[in-house]
Motif scaffolding. Structure first.
Motif: not given
Length: 400
Positions: A109, A111-113, A116, A128, A172, A176
């Motif tokens: 979670e 790493e997602r932000e 990205a 995206e 990515y 994630t």
């Protein structure tokens, strides 16, 4: 509390405790089966993966240095057959026990932000669209490699990519937790949906923030034996030093931890945290566990070597990886193996398996100050080189 008023962990005890925790205190020629290999990875916590293949890749070298009966196909069996291990990220790419997957979900979670934002700035506003396209293809077609995506480009793309954009999206999605590494082909990742790779028994609900912090700190200290909050935070690279500091003080107040003074190689003392009971254990068993006297070459990415400051403080061994140092500026060599003899790091060797020449080459050898190249030590080094030669599957050893 001042370190001179704390229970003392002598330098010899500190070395032996760390070697024991790192799996370097057991007989290295005891037969290693799959259950034993799984247990070894569990004890270490993770085994770093690196693409450089000078003698053997880092993960294989790390395991072989602990048990000379280890063979590369055993790790592949646990990763690709049993699925009891998986690949993801600590401070770098690593192999981990699959039962840790639940504890990785809060990391995913985070790493997602973080990723990205970084990769969107790096690779363009259409980042995206690549993620959605790549995830859909893997879901529909099954395990895929980066090279399976070479022709895809969304309309209007203005990004400039060092990796092609689908490779960035695959990484990515892997970092994630959407994808997992199903296997490797010539060291290239083959990606699939995580639910098709990670056994269902390990895919429980994510822990809350307090449980995540507690597990990270507790499991790190179990493997570090004694540590500062900063060292605890760096072990999994999942918490801030402030979070680890708060946990240490809470556990200290609850009686779970004690403070100890750890004697360094230079005789200085430094305060650290340890689990309650360590001072009593050392009082009852002051010699701890004496490691085998055998001389062993450790990977530059060995977990014992990873924290360079801690290594120098406890073992008096100043080590740097010089892979990215220009050749004229290197002090030793491109890929230099620390030499462990018993509980001491006694030297370093620049080794290379030249498969075209069918030879394990010793390109440089340096003993530490006050370490003599006596006949017995030289014979022990030659025996280790012979073991490495067989492990690397080359025909002979070439000494300078």
């Amino acid at each position: 509390m001042p370190s001179d008023s704390l229970p003392l962990v002598t330098n010899r005890q500190a070395r032996r405790l760390l070697l024991q925790a790192q799996g370097l205190a057991e007989p290295p020629n005891r037969k290693l089966d799959l259950a034993g290999l799984q247990d070894l990875v569990e004890r270490l916590g993770f085994v770093q993966v690196d693409s450089i293949n000078i003698v053997e890749r880092a993960h294989h070298q790390i395991l072989f240095s602990r048990n000379q009966t280890y063979r590369q196909k055993q790790l592949a069996r646990l990763l690709e057959g049993e699925r009891s291990l998986f690949e993801n990220w600590t401070h770098d790419a690593a192999i981990l026990p699959s039962r840790f997957w639940t504890w990785w979900q809060p990391r995913f979670e985070r790493e997602r932000e973080r990723l990205a934002g970084r990769w969107r700035n790096w690779h363009g506003a259409d980042f995206e669209s690549y993620i959605g396209h790549v995830a859909a293809r893997v879901a529909a077609e099954g395990p895929l490699m980066a090279r399976d995506f070479g022709a895809y480009r969304p309309k209007g793309s203005q990004g400039w990519w060092d990796w092609h954009p689908e490779k960035v999206a695959l990484e990515y999605l892997w970092r994630t937790g959407v994808l997992a590494v199903a296997r490797r082909v010539a060291f290239q990742k083959v990606y699939d949906l995580a639910e098709r790779v990670i056994p269902a028994a390990h895919r429980g609900p994510p822990p809350d923030g307090q449980a995540f912090r507690d597990w990270n700190c507790r499991s790190a200290l179990e493997r570090l034996v004694f540590a500062t909050p900063g060292e605890i935070a760096r072990f999994w690279d999942a918490l801030s030093p402030a979070e680890a500091t708060a946990w240490c003080h809470e556990a200290l107040a609850a009686g779970e931890l004690v403070e100890v003074a750890v004697e360094g190689a230079d005789g200085g003392r430094r305060a650290a945290f340890a689990f309650a009971g360590l001072p009593e254990r050392l009082a009852a068993e002051p010699e701890v566990c004496q490691p085998p006297a055998r001389l062993r070459a450790l990977s530059p990415f060995d977990p014992l070597i990873r924290d360079r400051q801690r290594l120098e403080r406890v073992f008096g061994f100043d080590y740097r990886i010089e892979v990215f140092v220009p050749a004229p500026k290197r002090r030793y060599g491109y890929y230099v193996f620390p030499l462990l003899e018993g509980e001491r790091l006694v030297g370093r060797a620049d080794l290379k398996a030249d498969r075209r020449a069918d030879t394990l080459k010793v390109q440089g050898l340096w003993w530490e100050p006050k370490v003599r190249a006596a006949r017995g030590r030289t014979a022990a080094l030659e025996a280790e080189l012979e073991r490495l030669r067989r492990f690397a599957c080359v025909g002979r050893v070439a000494l300078p």
